[in-house]
Design a protein around this motif. Structure first.
Motif, PDB file in Angstrom:
ATOM      1  N   LYS A   7      13.371  -6.175   0.585  1.00  0.00           N
ATOM      2  CA  LYS A   7      14.249  -5.555   1.107  1.00  0.00           C
ATOM      3  C   LYS A   7      13.753  -4.961   2.137  1.00  0.00           C
ATOM      4  CE  LYS A   7      18.462  -2.834  -0.854  1.00  0.00           C
ATOM      5  NZ  LYS A   7      18.520  -1.693  -1.986  1.00  0.00           N
ATOM      6  N   PRO A   8      12.755  -3.876   1.860  1.00  0.00           N
ATOM      7  CA  PRO A   8      13.172  -2.759   3.082  1.00  0.00           C
ATOM      8  C   PRO A   8      12.625  -3.106   4.648  1.00  0.00           C
ATOM      9  CG  PRO A   8      11.193  -2.615   1.425  1.00  0.00           C
ATOM     10  CD  PRO A   8      11.940  -4.197   1.013  1.00  0.00           C
ATOM     11  N   PHE A   9      12.405  -4.587   4.946  1.00  0.00           N
ATOM     12  CA  PHE A   9      12.264  -5.716   7.077  1.00  0.00           C
ATOM     13  C   PHE A   9      13.323  -5.581   7.018  1.00  0.00           C
ATOM     14  CE2 PHE A   9       8.154  -6.432   4.063  1.00  0.00           C
ATOM     15  CZ  PHE A   9       6.625  -6.555   4.960  1.00  0.00           C
ATOM     16  N   THR A  10      13.880  -4.771   7.861  1.00  0.00           N
ATOM     17  CA  THR A  10      14.855  -5.120   8.595  1.00  0.00           C
ATOM     18  C   THR A  10      14.495  -5.182  10.240  1.00  0.00           C
ATOM     19  OG1 THR A  10      15.743  -3.488   7.128  1.00  0.00           O
ATOM     20  CG2 THR A  10      16.543  -3.425   9.583  1.00  0.00           C
ATOM     21  N   THR A  39       0.993  -1.015  -0.064  1.00  0.00           N
ATOM     22  CA  THR A  39      -0.464   0.095   0.068  1.00  0.00           C
ATOM     23  C   THR A  39       1.415   1.243  -0.109  1.00  0.00           C
ATOM     24  OG1 THR A  39      -1.687  -1.154   0.791  1.00  0.00           O
ATOM     25  CG2 THR A  39      -1.861   1.055   1.684  1.00  0.00           C
ATOM     26  N   VAL A  40       2.094   1.311   0.610  1.00  0.00           N
ATOM     27  CA  VAL A  40       2.805   2.645   0.608  1.00  0.00           C
ATOM     28  C   VAL A  40       4.089   2.807   0.211  1.00  0.00           C
ATOM     29  CG1 VAL A  40       1.315   3.710   2.825  1.00  0.00           C
ATOM     30  CG2 VAL A  40       2.350   2.288   3.804  1.00  0.00           C
ATOM     31  N   GLN A  41       4.922   0.904   0.069  1.00  0.00           N
ATOM     32  CA  GLN A  41       6.476   1.218  -0.092  1.00  0.00           C
ATOM     33  C   GLN A  41       7.088   2.261   0.744  1.00  0.00           C
ATOM     34  OE1 GLN A  41       6.541   0.708  -4.525  1.00  0.00           O
ATOM     35  NE2 GLN A  41       4.919  -0.757  -4.253  1.00  0.00           N
ATOM     36  N   PRO A  42       7.329   2.057   1.992  1.00  0.00           N
ATOM     37  CA  PRO A  42       8.534   2.875   2.580  1.00  0.00           C
ATOM     38  C   PRO A  42       9.955   2.637   2.029  1.00  0.00           C
ATOM     39  CG  PRO A  42       7.496   1.802   3.885  1.00  0.00           C
ATOM     40  CD  PRO A  42       6.406   0.937   3.171  1.00  0.00           C
ATOM     41  N   GLU A  43      10.701   3.157   3.105  1.00  0.00           N
ATOM     42  CA  GLU A  43      12.097   2.953   2.904  1.00  0.00           C
ATOM     43  C   GLU A  43      12.291   1.620   3.638  1.00  0.00           C
ATOM     44  OE1 GLU A  43      15.848   3.500   0.432  1.00  0.00           O
ATOM     45  OE2 GLU A  43      14.177   4.333   0.105  1.00  0.00           O
ATOM     46  N   THR A  44      11.500   1.689   4.784  1.00  0.00           N
ATOM     47  CA  THR A  44      11.978   0.531   5.716  1.00  0.00           C
ATOM     48  C   THR A  44      11.123   0.453   7.431  1.00  0.00           C
ATOM     49  OG1 THR A  44      14.763   2.058   5.823  1.00  0.00           O
ATOM     50  CG2 THR A  44      14.012   0.388   7.820  1.00  0.00           C
ATOM     51  N   ILE A  45      11.031  -0.279   6.964  1.00  0.00           N
ATOM     52  CA  ILE A  45      10.058  -1.251   8.431  1.00  0.00           C
ATOM     53  C   ILE A  45      10.803  -2.381   9.098  1.00  0.00           C
ATOM     54  CG2 ILE A  45       7.939  -2.679   8.185  1.00  0.00           C
ATOM     55  CD1 ILE A  45       7.330  -2.116   5.748  1.00  0.00           C
ATOM     56  N   HIS A  46      10.423  -1.329  10.325  1.00  0.00           N
ATOM     57  CA  HIS A  46      11.072  -1.700  10.938  1.00  0.00           C
ATOM     58  C   HIS A  46      10.021  -3.212  12.120  1.00  0.00           C
ATOM     59  CE1 HIS A  46      14.953  -0.669  10.512  1.00  0.00           C
ATOM     60  NE2 HIS A  46      15.091   0.617  11.538  1.00  0.00           N
ATOM     61  N   LEU A  78      21.632   2.111  13.094  1.00  0.00           N
ATOM     62  CA  LEU A  78      20.979   3.224  12.824  1.00  0.00           C
ATOM     63  C   LEU A  78      20.519   3.182  11.193  1.00  0.00           C
ATOM     64  CD1 LEU A  78      24.316   4.771  12.712  1.00  0.00           C
ATOM     65  CD2 LEU A  78      22.745   5.108  14.556  1.00  0.00           C
ATOM     66  N   THR A  79      19.048   4.526  11.272  1.00  0.00           N
ATOM     67  CA  THR A  79      18.293   3.996   9.902  1.00  0.00           C
ATOM     68  C   THR A  79      18.025   5.749   9.301  1.00  0.00           C
ATOM     69  OG1 THR A  79      17.239   2.215  10.812  1.00  0.00           O
ATOM     70  CG2 THR A  79      15.980   4.120   8.906  1.00  0.00           C
TER      71      THR A  79
END
Length: 264
Positions: free
Chosen positions: A249-252, A212-219, A261-262
């Motif tokens: 890739k965004p899931f960390t 839905t949103v395709q963020p750069e990073t998901i924690h 660090l993000t």
């Protein structure tokens, strides 16, 4: 560009540090072994303790409390910590229960600002949550998430989803926010008393929300340490492995107790 240091303490509890700010989400610091009541005949036992104690964390400038009435988001040790925090942002019902001049109550869509000398102002906007199926609010209680915006963000707001299922209002808020970084509350929470009914997002919901949103990073957070969490990291990892590498890739995963660090 803002580089943010995230330290996962356990469950939903994360220390967020940037530009001199030290923010803490949903403080839970009790030791393991205790069983907590969640009301309406539901309960859960805490299985693991925090990676760091409040003393090891040190002073914080504000607590972002998605809700105050469940022990996996605010336990006794976390409640004691609130007394020394300059600002606590939570639900309107939570603000009434907690009391005090430092507590600010918001409903979804409302905004408050965190201000301090020589630091960027933070605009904190409450985002919608529903901690269960339709019509569950009378017994599940008020919950909110938080969107944090400040000058210098490269990818967009930092969004803390809060304990919620995936439903229309969450999707709408996510599309409007276009967050760059997401602290995503998972766990697929269920209780024996209510059978298959879920009270937080699942791995499948996580992938759906990402599309839905395709963020750069998901924690991902809020997936371990409690008996009522029914999906750990294995469920999401298995689904990610089945995807093309770029989509996963965004899931960390944040290491427990160690800063990560993000760029936000």
């Amino acid at each position: 560009m803002t580089e943010v240091r995230f330290t996962h303490i356990g469950g939903p509890t994360v220390l967020v540090e940037f530009a001199g700010w030290r923010l803490l989400t949903d403080p839970t610091f009790d030791p393991p072994g205790r069983t907590y009541s969640f009301g309406w005949g539901t309960s859960s036992r805490k299985l693991t303790g925090p990676a760091l104690s409040p003393q090891e964390i040190g002073p914080v400038d504000a607590v972002l409390l998605t809700h105050d009435h469940h022990g996996d988001n605010l336990d006794d040790a976390g409640r004691a910590l609130l007394a020394g925090v300059p600002a606590v942002v939570t639900t309107r019902a939570g603000a009434r229960r907690l009391g005090g001049t430092t507590v600010r109550g918001l409903k979804a869509g409302q905004t408050t600002r965190l201000l301090a000398p020589n630091r960027p102002p933070i605009e904190v906007t409450a985002t919608p949550c529903r901690h269960g199926p339709p019509l569950s609010r009378p017994f599940a209680g008020q919950v909110i998430g938080f969107a944090l915006a400040w000058p210098g963000q490269q990818h967009g707001p930092l969004w803390i989803t809060g304990d919620t299922v995936l439903y229309g209002a969450v999707r709408k808020a996510a599309r409007a926010l276009r967050p760059g970084t997401v602290l995503l509350h998972l766990g697929g929470v269920r209780f024996p008393l209510t059978g298959p009914v879920r009270y937080s997002m699942t791995a499948a919901d996580a992938l759906d929300l990402y599309e839905t949103v395709q963020p750069e990073t998901i924690h991902p957070v809020h997936y371990e340490g409690w008996q009522h969490f029914r999906e750990g990291p294995e469920a999401l990892t298995a689904k990610l492995q089945a995807l093309p590498s770029e989509r996963g890739k965004p899931f960390t995963w944040l290491p427990r107790g160690s800063p990560h660090l993000t760029v936000v």
